[in-house]
Design an enzyme around this catalytic site. Sequence first.
Site, PDB file in Angstrom:
ATOM      1  N   HIS A 156       0.812  -1.222   0.000  1.00 49.29           N
ATOM      2  CA  HIS A 156       0.000   0.000   0.000  1.00 49.29           C
ATOM      3  C   HIS A 156       0.841   1.265   0.000  1.00 49.29           C
ATOM      4  O   HIS A 156       0.313   2.357  -0.166  1.00 49.29           O
ATOM      5  CB  HIS A 156      -0.946  -0.006   1.211  1.00 49.29           C
ATOM      6  CG  HIS A 156      -2.039  -1.027   1.054  1.00 49.29           C
ATOM      7  ND1 HIS A 156      -3.280  -0.715   0.558  1.00 49.29           N
ATOM      8  CD2 HIS A 156      -2.058  -2.357   1.286  1.00 49.29           C
ATOM      9  CE1 HIS A 156      -4.030  -1.813   0.504  1.00 49.29           C
ATOM     10  NE2 HIS A 156      -3.303  -2.819   0.946  1.00 49.29           N
ATOM     11  N   ASP A 365       3.494   9.422  -1.035  1.00 51.91           N
ATOM     12  CA  ASP A 365       2.327   8.625  -0.666  1.00 51.91           C
ATOM     13  C   ASP A 365       2.136   7.517  -1.688  1.00 51.91           C
ATOM     14  O   ASP A 365       2.311   7.759  -2.889  1.00 51.91           O
ATOM     15  CB  ASP A 365       1.068   9.518  -0.662  1.00 51.91           C
ATOM     16  CG  ASP A 365       0.137   9.197   0.491  1.00 51.91           C
ATOM     17  OD1 ASP A 365       0.063   8.020   0.866  1.00 51.91           O
ATOM     18  OD2 ASP A 365      -0.524  10.132   1.001  1.00 51.91           O
TER      19      ASP A 365
END
Length: 464
Positions: A156, A365
């Site tokens: 992730h 991110d």
Amino acid sequence: MSGRLIAVSNRVAIPRDGQASGGLAVGVLAALKEHGGIWFGWDGKTTDSEPHDARVVDDGNISYATINLNRTEFDAYYNGFSNETLWPLFHFLLGFFKYDRHNFESYLRVNALFARKLKPLLEPTDVIWIHDYHLIPLAAELRRAGVTQPIGFFLHVPFPGYDVLRALPVHEHLLRCLCAYDVVGFHTQRDLRSFQECIAQPGIGGHILSDGRIRAGGRMFRADVFPIGIEVEDCGSLAHAHRDNPEVKLLRDSLMGRRMIIGVDRLDYSKGLPERFHAYERLLQHYPDNRRNVVLLQIAPPTRTGIRTYNEIREELEGIAGRINGRYAQIDWVPVRYLNRGYDRGMLMAMYREARVGLVTPVRDGMNLVAKEYVAAQDPDDPGVLVLSTLAGAAFELEQAVLVNPYDTDGVAAGIQTALEMSLAERRERHSAMIATLQRNDINAWRSRFIEALRHGHEGEQHD
Ligand code: ADQ
């Protein structure tokens, strides 16, 4: 081949009555509902004694199987290796990176424990889907215990290039662990390319075949890109349904026609919060018409409070917000509203919709779901504008956002100003293009594509 799905993550998100879940939980739960199966992971509790066997709670065709962890081991595995070593390393933030060999040993032991407690629950036709950086060695541990079912891994967070990864003394060990999977998934092409670069290093000796599969460690597996999406319609309808929620009304009334800029993030140094506050201050300096006319609402619930750096960033932000308010506030206007708490999903979507600008500026991110949720929650007739960091995975899909480099204070301030001044026609055009992208690749597309690759890839491997 069809069989149950076994999802594994560090924490298990057991749905609570009446609470809408978000992000990853939605995708995993939908996949579990479709295929039936187990969600396995830590129950959030620590103990001073030996961890118990998995406790199983059944709910329809889904079982939630959870274990507890020894307190000292948890601290070294979770706070230590996962969040003080891998998290900063994978976000290219070597200034926060720490390494301690004992923490790595705990990380391996906890992964071995997960394998021991999971194995008795498995059936021969199961497929196993493991999530995130806490559990990289889990497939290797399961293989060692004789598990032959297909095992997939989804990361992730970003995957760093070799020159960053090699700062970790045990990087080759982790890369070898990743070769024990059948499918390894990333959010972006860039992450995939970094992984391929690492796997091809002499210490691993992986070969990337012309069809994209990888031969390494005596096995063949597939690495690919599966960008995570959201439930697009759901965000829009939640935002609409909660527009008259008393707290949302209070927020709207308190703005008195001023335009709101919203930021929603876990309080984490990767989210670029100090940089964002500085950019907002620059906006007030360089574009003085915004004084009294805009408000920054920053929502940032604390996370990982067991780690000192996380407490330090909280203090730092309080300092910057206080300084900006001290410098610019007037008797009837406070420029920064900074809230350290979580909100339920409906309320959050309605707050996104109230905001003229969604400010999403992480310094790195994997994807960033807030960026996608902000777009999906907008009123299509009068949408707000997303200002998005080029260093978030979401920037590869949401090209119609106002893209900014979070380290460029003047650039971010100018990006916010562009967003504030944007015409309705341009806002609508950008919004509808982004919605089309989000719909094409929503949360269901993400999980179906991954599970399909896992089942298909494994069948392919059998014939190799
Ligand atoms: P996170 O780092 O947690 O996820 P993000 O993708 O933005 O970051 O997801 C956060 C989720 O939490 C969103 O669904 C958001 O709505 C919710 N949230 C945040 N603040 C909240 C608040 N105050 N109240 C209620 N809900 C809140 C990691 C990676 C990301 C990747 C995701 C999914 O770091 O890059 O996008 O996993 O793969």
